[in-house]
Design an enzyme around this catalytic site. Structure first.
Site, mmCIF file in Angstrom:
data_model
loop_
_atom_site.group_PDB
_atom_site.id
_atom_site.type_symbol
_atom_site.label_atom_id
_atom_site.label_comp_id
_atom_site.label_asym_id
_atom_site.label_seq_id
_atom_site.Cartn_x
_atom_site.Cartn_y
_atom_site.Cartn_z
ATOM 1 C CE1 TYR A 1 28.770 45.211 75.844
ATOM 2 C CE2 TYR A 1 28.799 45.360 73.443
ATOM 3 C CZ TYR A 1 28.328 44.773 74.610
ATOM 4 O OH TYR A 1 27.442 43.746 74.531
ATOM 5 C CE LYS B 1 33.319 43.250 42.052
ATOM 6 N NZ LYS B 1 34.679 43.432 41.499
HETATM 7 C C1 LIG Z 1 34.566 44.594 40.687
HETATM 8 C C2 LIG Z 1 35.132 44.671 39.345
HETATM 9 C C3 LIG Z 1 34.697 45.647 38.427
HETATM 10 C C4 LIG Z 1 33.737 46.755 38.805
HETATM 11 O O1 LIG Z 1 34.455 47.766 39.481
HETATM 12 P P1 LIG Z 1 33.731 49.127 39.899
HETATM 13 O O2 LIG Z 1 34.839 50.009 40.304
HETATM 14 O O3 LIG Z 1 32.804 48.786 40.998
HETATM 15 O O4 LIG Z 1 33.024 49.591 38.682
HETATM 16 C C5 LIG Z 1 35.155 45.593 37.134
HETATM 17 N N1 LIG Z 1 36.044 44.637 36.756
HETATM 18 C C6 LIG Z 1 36.506 43.709 37.613
HETATM 19 C C7 LIG Z 1 37.490 42.700 37.139
HETATM 20 C C8 LIG Z 1 36.089 43.703 38.940
HETATM 21 O O5 LIG Z 1 36.563 42.786 39.786
#
Ligand SMILES: *Cc1c(COP(=O)(O)O)cnc(C)c1O
Length: 404
Positions: free
Chosen positions: A280, A48
């Site tokens: 800044y 993702k």
């Molecule tokens: C993002 C996500 C993961 C992966 O989590 P990590 O800690 O990066 O391994 C697994 N399951 C779901 C539902 C997620 O949203």
């Protein structure tokens, strides 16, 4: 703000900034994780958010090559993009909102995470239109309190799913849930959630669900909670070679190697007198006559402004600290009288074995988690994918948009 130098075509190995993505390291991490979870447990590569900023398509391909069986995404658009790239591995997508492309997902053979009755209504209507059954994985809220179906609502969701399955509109392919505190070793909520998951799973199976996969573990649980592994583990951050939390250990403790290396070309080096304000707000003032190096990366590139005055950067063989505010496109480091040539590399983070900081170091400097550091690197930073074909040592550039 615009850069002062005109944009001229350059060799791809001397850009303003780049994020090198070591797909060889990603493959090795996938193999290390598979070794850790044992032969009966499959791995879902979570890609993702453009593979946490690493480029979804090349990372998905590399993970599958190294033995991941499943892919996971949040949004249906992310899932459909993988299919459009020709990736046909089992794929679960879990963050749906009304009006989403259910029918396209069904036709693409994407497993759909369902947490509530409203989603079953949309998915069955789309299955009717598509003329083929949807693959549905029912998500239980075993205690996270985010997405997922509450235990009290579970019988109704299971019953409705089985009714639709009886009508040939879907097949329940999975039962799953997500942990709240797997990154806190020994937290009692972890075993409590495992117990609730077992109960909700048993209920569904007794009611007649025959899931292909049952799963609960994210990276921290894949690394440290064998009792949560079930049929597969959903690993994101660990696959990218980043520790889920300092409490759990370093990436190296788990045999994982950071995949992303973020660097920029020093854009200017100059001497300044003592008492000179920098960037800044003048939150940094030189104590003595010194040299400053300008690094052409800023918060538009995902360098967290919150790390102003704190972020570590390897320049000219030494780790320096961001001097003053991080601006939209650039920040300054105090080179303490040293000089480097314009174009010298400034490495914000990488694997750490050449003395450069890691994403975890930046997380500490910005008061956040390393997930956020790698994931937020902006689209203006080209991703350069190294070792794209397994066994090959040469790198290829995947272009400037960072997406596959
Ligand atoms: C993002 C996500 C993961 C992966 O989590 P990590 O800690 O990066 O391994 C697994 N399951 C779901 C539902 C997620 O949203």
């Amino acid at each position: 703000m615009s850069e002062m130098t005109p944009q001229t075509p350059r060799a791809p190995h001397h850009p303003r900034a780049r994020a090198e993505i070591d797909l060889g390291a990603l493959r090795a991490n996938v193999r290390a994780l598979r070794g850790r979870v044992g032969p009966g447990v499959r791995l879902m590569a979570v890609v993702k958010a453009d593979a946490y900023g690493h480029g979804a398509v090349p990372c998905a391909r590399a993970a599958l090559e190294a033995g991941a069986h499943w892919l996971g995404t949040a949004t249906p658009q992310e899932a459909l993009a993988l299919r459009a790239a020709g990736i046909d591995a089992p794929l679960l997508c879990w963050l749906w909102t009304p009006g989403d492309p259910w029918r396209e997902a069904i036709e693409a053979g994407i497993d759909i995470g369902v947490s509530g009755l409203w989603a079953l209504t949309e998915v069955t209507a789309a299955a009717r239109a598509a003329g083929r059954p949807a693959r549905v994985q029912l998500k239980a809220d075993t205690g996270l309190g985010r997405n997922g179906c509450q235990p009290a609502d579970w019988p109704a969701l299971v019953a409705e799913a089985l009714r639709a399955q009886g009508d040939g509109l879907l097949r329940v392919t999975g039962i799953w849930s997500h942990l709240a505190r797997a990154d806190e070793p020994g937290d009692p909520s972890i075993t409590a959630q495992v117990d609730v998951f077992r109960d909700m799973l048993a209920y569904a199976e007794k009611a007649g669900v025959e899931p292909e996969v049952r799963h609960l573990a994210n990276s921290p649980a894949a690394l440290t909670v064998p009792g949560a592994h079930f049929d597969l583990v959903r690993t994101g951050i660990a696959m990218y070679g980043v520790s889920p939390s300092p409490e759990l250990g370093t990436a190296a403790d788990f045999g994982l190697r950071p995949v992303m290396r973020l660097s920029g070309s020093v854009a200017l080096v100059k001497g300044v007198p003592a008492g000179h304000g920098v960037s800044y707000g003048h939150h940094y003032v030189t104590e003595r006559e010194t040299t400053l190096g300008l690094v052409p990366l800023g918060y538009a590139d995902g360098v967290p402004r919150h790390a102003s005055g704190r972020g570590p950067v390897l320049v000219g063989g030494k780790v320096r600290t961001v001097a003053g505010r991080i601006a939209m496109d650039q920040f300054v480091v105090d080179l303490s009288g040293d000089t480097v040539e314009p174009g010298a590399q400034a490495v914000l983070f990488g694997a750490g074995d050449e003395g450069e900081p890691t994403a975890e170091d930046w997380a500490r400097a910005a008061d956040t988690i390393a997930y956020e550091i790698v994931t937020r690197i902006g689209s203006r930073v080209p991703r350069v994918h190294l070792h794209e074909a397994s066994g090959m040592e040469s790198g290829t550039s995947s272009g400037a948009d960072g997406t596959g």
